[in-house]
Design a protein around this motif. Structure first.
Motif, PDB file in Angstrom:
ATOM      1  N   MET A   1       0.742  -0.987  -0.121  1.00 31.46           N
ATOM      2  CA  MET A   1      -0.041   0.102  -0.173  1.00 31.46           C
ATOM      3  C   MET A   1       1.091   1.262  -0.070  1.00 31.46           C
ATOM      4  SD  MET A   1      -2.909   0.922   2.946  1.00 31.46           S
ATOM      5  CE  MET A   1      -2.753   2.266   3.721  1.00 31.46           C
ATOM      6  N   ASN A   2       0.625   2.218  -0.923  1.00 34.22           N
ATOM      7  CA  ASN A   2       1.184   3.349  -1.075  1.00 34.22           C
ATOM      8  C   ASN A   2       0.903   4.284   0.231  1.00 34.22           C
ATOM      9  OD1 ASN A   2       2.965   2.693  -3.071  1.00 34.22           O
ATOM     10  ND2 ASN A   2       1.861   3.486  -4.715  1.00 34.22           N
ATOM     11  N   GLN A   3       1.566   5.091   0.665  1.00 33.61           N
ATOM     12  CA  GLN A   3       1.379   5.815   1.627  1.00 33.61           C
ATOM     13  C   GLN A   3       1.854   7.355   1.006  1.00 33.61           C
ATOM     14  OE1 GLN A   3       3.626   5.497   5.069  1.00 33.61           O
ATOM     15  NE2 GLN A   3       2.622   3.469   5.835  1.00 33.61           N
ATOM     16  N   LEU A   4       0.653   8.238   1.326  1.00 34.60           N
ATOM     17  CA  LEU A   4       0.973   9.502   0.850  1.00 34.60           C
ATOM     18  C   LEU A   4       1.675  10.571   1.841  1.00 34.60           C
ATOM     19  CD1 LEU A   4       0.174  11.509  -1.486  1.00 34.60           C
ATOM     20  CD2 LEU A   4      -1.835  12.127  -0.467  1.00 34.60           C
ATOM     21  N   ASP A   5       2.919  10.423   1.555  1.00 33.56           N
ATOM     22  CA  ASP A   5       3.788  11.353   2.548  1.00 33.56           C
ATOM     23  C   ASP A   5       4.758  12.287   1.891  1.00 33.56           C
ATOM     24  OD1 ASP A   5       6.322  10.030   2.340  1.00 33.56           O
ATOM     25  OD2 ASP A   5       5.590   8.327   3.624  1.00 33.56           O
ATOM     26  N   PRO A   6       5.285  13.057   2.456  1.00 33.43           N
ATOM     27  CA  PRO A   6       6.266  14.268   1.566  1.00 33.43           C
ATOM     28  C   PRO A   6       7.398  13.473   0.890  1.00 33.43           C
ATOM     29  CG  PRO A   6       5.943  15.084   3.538  1.00 33.43           C
ATOM     30  CD  PRO A   6       5.115  13.551   3.623  1.00 33.43           C
ATOM     31  N   VAL A   7       7.821  12.367   1.498  1.00 32.35           N
ATOM     32  CA  VAL A   7       8.986  11.764   0.845  1.00 32.35           C
ATOM     33  C   VAL A   7       8.247  10.920  -0.625  1.00 32.35           C
ATOM     34  CG1 VAL A   7      10.725  10.042   0.932  1.00 32.35           C
ATOM     35  CG2 VAL A   7      10.404  11.520   2.852  1.00 32.35           C
ATOM     36  N   ASN A   8       7.425  10.139  -0.284  1.00 36.26           N
ATOM     37  CA  ASN A   8       6.690   9.554  -1.560  1.00 36.26           C
ATOM     38  C   ASN A   8       6.363  10.460  -2.615  1.00 36.26           C
ATOM     39  OD1 ASN A   8       7.162   6.835  -0.512  1.00 36.26           O
ATOM     40  ND2 ASN A   8       5.317   6.968   0.651  1.00 36.26           N
ATOM     41  N   VAL A   9       5.578  11.596  -2.151  1.00 34.70           N
ATOM     42  CA  VAL A   9       5.235  12.564  -3.233  1.00 34.70           C
ATOM     43  C   VAL A   9       6.493  13.114  -4.143  1.00 34.70           C
ATOM     44  CG1 VAL A   9       4.253  14.749  -3.561  1.00 34.70           C
ATOM     45  CG2 VAL A   9       3.111  12.958  -2.014  1.00 34.70           C
ATOM     46  N   ALA A  30      15.209  16.100  -1.638  1.00 37.74           N
ATOM     47  CA  ALA A  30      14.460  17.245  -1.876  1.00 37.74           C
ATOM     48  C   ALA A  30      13.489  17.660  -0.705  1.00 37.74           C
ATOM     49  CB  ALA A  30      13.518  17.109  -3.119  1.00 37.74           C
ATOM     50  N   VAL A  31      12.976  16.604  -0.029  1.00 34.80           N
ATOM     51  CA  VAL A  31      12.185  17.035   1.162  1.00 34.80           C
ATOM     52  C   VAL A  31      13.008  17.633   2.616  1.00 34.80           C
ATOM     53  CG1 VAL A  31      10.833  15.842   3.016  1.00 34.80           C
ATOM     54  CG2 VAL A  31      10.432  15.171   0.664  1.00 34.80           C
ATOM     55  N   ILE A  32      14.311  16.872   2.585  1.00 34.75           N
ATOM     56  CA  ILE A  32      14.983  17.284   3.267  1.00 34.75           C
ATOM     57  C   ILE A  32      15.285  19.067   3.263  1.00 34.75           C
ATOM     58  CG2 ILE A  32      17.391  17.405   4.434  1.00 34.75           C
ATOM     59  CD1 ILE A  32      17.341  14.390   3.974  1.00 34.75           C
ATOM     60  N   LEU A  33      15.769  19.358   2.025  1.00 36.10           N
ATOM     61  CA  LEU A  33      16.003  20.758   1.530  1.00 36.10           C
ATOM     62  C   LEU A  33      14.692  21.669   1.613  1.00 36.10           C
ATOM     63  CD1 LEU A  33      18.356  20.361  -1.300  1.00 36.10           C
ATOM     64  CD2 LEU A  33      18.908  21.563   0.893  1.00 36.10           C
ATOM     65  N   ILE A  34      13.781  21.258   1.434  1.00 31.20           N
ATOM     66  CA  ILE A  34      12.390  22.064   1.707  1.00 31.20           C
ATOM     67  C   ILE A  34      12.126  22.031   3.053  1.00 31.20           C
ATOM     68  CG2 ILE A  34       9.971  22.250   1.347  1.00 31.20           C
ATOM     69  CD1 ILE A  34      10.382  20.796  -1.547  1.00 31.20           C
ATOM     70  N   ALA A  35      12.146  20.921   3.751  1.00 24.85           N
ATOM     71  CA  ALA A  35      11.811  21.257   5.299  1.00 24.85           C
ATOM     72  C   ALA A  35      13.015  22.103   6.129  1.00 24.85           C
ATOM     73  CB  ALA A  35      11.733  19.888   5.935  1.00 24.85           C
ATOM     74  N   SER A  36      14.165  22.049   5.751  1.00 25.49           N
ATOM     75  CA  SER A  36      15.145  22.848   6.501  1.00 25.49           C
ATOM     76  C   SER A  36      15.095  24.226   6.128  1.00 25.49           C
ATOM     77  CB  SER A  36      16.615  22.149   6.196  1.00 25.49           C
ATOM     78  OG  SER A  36      16.950  22.203   4.883  1.00 25.49           O
ATOM     79  N   THR A  37      14.911  24.492   4.754  1.00 24.70           N
ATOM     80  CA  THR A  37      14.702  25.747   4.391  1.00 24.70           C
ATOM     81  C   THR A  37      13.385  26.630   5.079  1.00 24.70           C
ATOM     82  OG1 THR A  37      15.472  25.443   2.350  1.00 24.70           O
ATOM     83  CG2 THR A  37      14.298  27.336   2.463  1.00 24.70           C
ATOM     84  N   VAL A  38      12.302  25.860   5.426  1.00 27.98           N
ATOM     85  CA  VAL A  38      11.303  26.322   6.130  1.00 27.98           C
ATOM     86  C   VAL A  38      11.728  26.583   7.561  1.00 27.98           C
ATOM     87  CG1 VAL A  38       8.966  25.901   6.988  1.00 27.98           C
ATOM     88  CG2 VAL A  38       9.313  25.355   4.672  1.00 27.98           C
ATOM     89  N   GLY A  39      12.463  25.536   8.161  1.00 32.31           N
ATOM     90  CA  GLY A  39      12.955  25.892   9.534  1.00 32.31           C
ATOM     91  C   GLY A  39      13.787  26.941   9.600  1.00 32.31           C
ATOM     92  N   ALA A  40      14.694  27.105   8.648  1.00 30.45           N
ATOM     93  CA  ALA A  40      15.735  28.213   8.573  1.00 30.45           C
ATOM     94  C   ALA A  40      15.141  29.580   8.678  1.00 30.45           C
ATOM     95  CB  ALA A  40      16.856  27.927   7.617  1.00 30.45           C
ATOM     96  N   LEU A  89      10.648  10.297   9.063  1.00 29.00           N
ATOM     97  CA  LEU A  89      11.058  11.059  10.044  1.00 29.00           C
ATOM     98  C   LEU A  89      11.894  12.205   9.325  1.00 29.00           C
ATOM     99  CD1 LEU A  89      11.989   8.577  12.617  1.00 29.00           C
ATOM    100  CD2 LEU A  89      10.407  10.429  12.986  1.00 29.00           C
ATOM    101  N   LEU A  90      12.033  12.086   8.121  1.00 22.03           N
ATOM    102  CA  LEU A  90      13.052  12.882   7.317  1.00 22.03           C
ATOM    103  C   LEU A  90      12.603  14.400   7.359  1.00 22.03           C
ATOM    104  CD1 LEU A  90      14.236  10.985   4.309  1.00 22.03           C
ATOM    105  CD2 LEU A  90      15.321  11.121   6.297  1.00 22.03           C
ATOM    106  N   ALA A  91      11.521  14.678   7.182  1.00 23.73           N
ATOM    107  CA  ALA A  91      10.779  15.985   7.238  1.00 23.73           C
ATOM    108  C   ALA A  91      10.792  16.468   8.376  1.00 23.73           C
ATOM    109  CB  ALA A  91       9.350  15.859   6.324  1.00 23.73           C
ATOM    110  N   PRO A  92      10.289  16.071   9.489  1.00 22.20           N
ATOM    111  CA  PRO A  92      10.167  17.017  10.850  1.00 22.20           C
ATOM    112  C   PRO A  92      11.560  16.927  11.306  1.00 22.20           C
ATOM    113  CG  PRO A  92       9.126  14.648  10.954  1.00 22.20           C
ATOM    114  CD  PRO A  92       9.615  14.731   9.489  1.00 22.20           C
ATOM    115  N   ILE A  93      12.552  16.029  11.109  1.00 23.19           N
ATOM    116  CA  ILE A  93      13.961  16.291  11.627  1.00 23.19           C
ATOM    117  C   ILE A  93      14.681  17.399  10.777  1.00 23.19           C
ATOM    118  CG2 ILE A  93      16.159  14.937  11.876  1.00 23.19           C
ATOM    119  CD1 ILE A  93      14.537  12.598  12.762  1.00 23.19           C
TER     120      ILE A  93
END
Length: 131
Positions: A1-9, A30-40, A89-93
């Protein structure tokens, strides 16, 4: 079953552009860069950037840090929580890594003090029973 999370998208979108072989690598980062940019961006709001060049350097520094440490931190956190798949966990971390910004030394001191208090409580106050 595919999950709709940021990494899969991100992997699905990257597969359209880069092909399936590279999408599995590019998508998570790409998810790591987007999430860390928002945090930054949140962290930059707490400080005076002084100039656009300083703000760019700040983002570059935090994004590079997130790219280098997020996968390892997600793996450690996932193992600690008993999960095999840690991609969720990639996006929240990465968001936290970027969001902490320049406050890592202060956060480290806080964690160290809290850990010391826990150890002190468990050992009975740390006096070692000497008089």
């Amino acid at each position: 079953m595919n999950q709709l999370d940021p990494v899969n998208v991100a992997v699905a979108l990257a597969s359209v552009i880069f092909g399936q072989a590279l999408a599995g690598i590019i998508g998570p980062y790409a998810v790591i860069l987007i999430a860390s940019t928002v945090g930054a961006a949140w962290a930059l709001g707490r400080r005076d950037p002084a100039s656009k060049l300083n703000a760019v350097w700040y983002f570059l520094r935090l994004n590079t840090t997130a790219v280098l440490v997020t996968v390892s931190l997600a793996s450690l956190a996932g193992r600690w929580m008993g999960h095999e798949d840690t991609t969720w966990l990639l996006a929240p971390i990465a968001l936290i890594v970027g969001g902490v910004g320049d406050d890592w030394p202060r956060l480290g001191r806080w964690v160290f003090l809290r850990a010391g208090q826990v150890v002190e409580r468990r050992t009975g106050g740390g006096d070692g029973g000497t008089s």
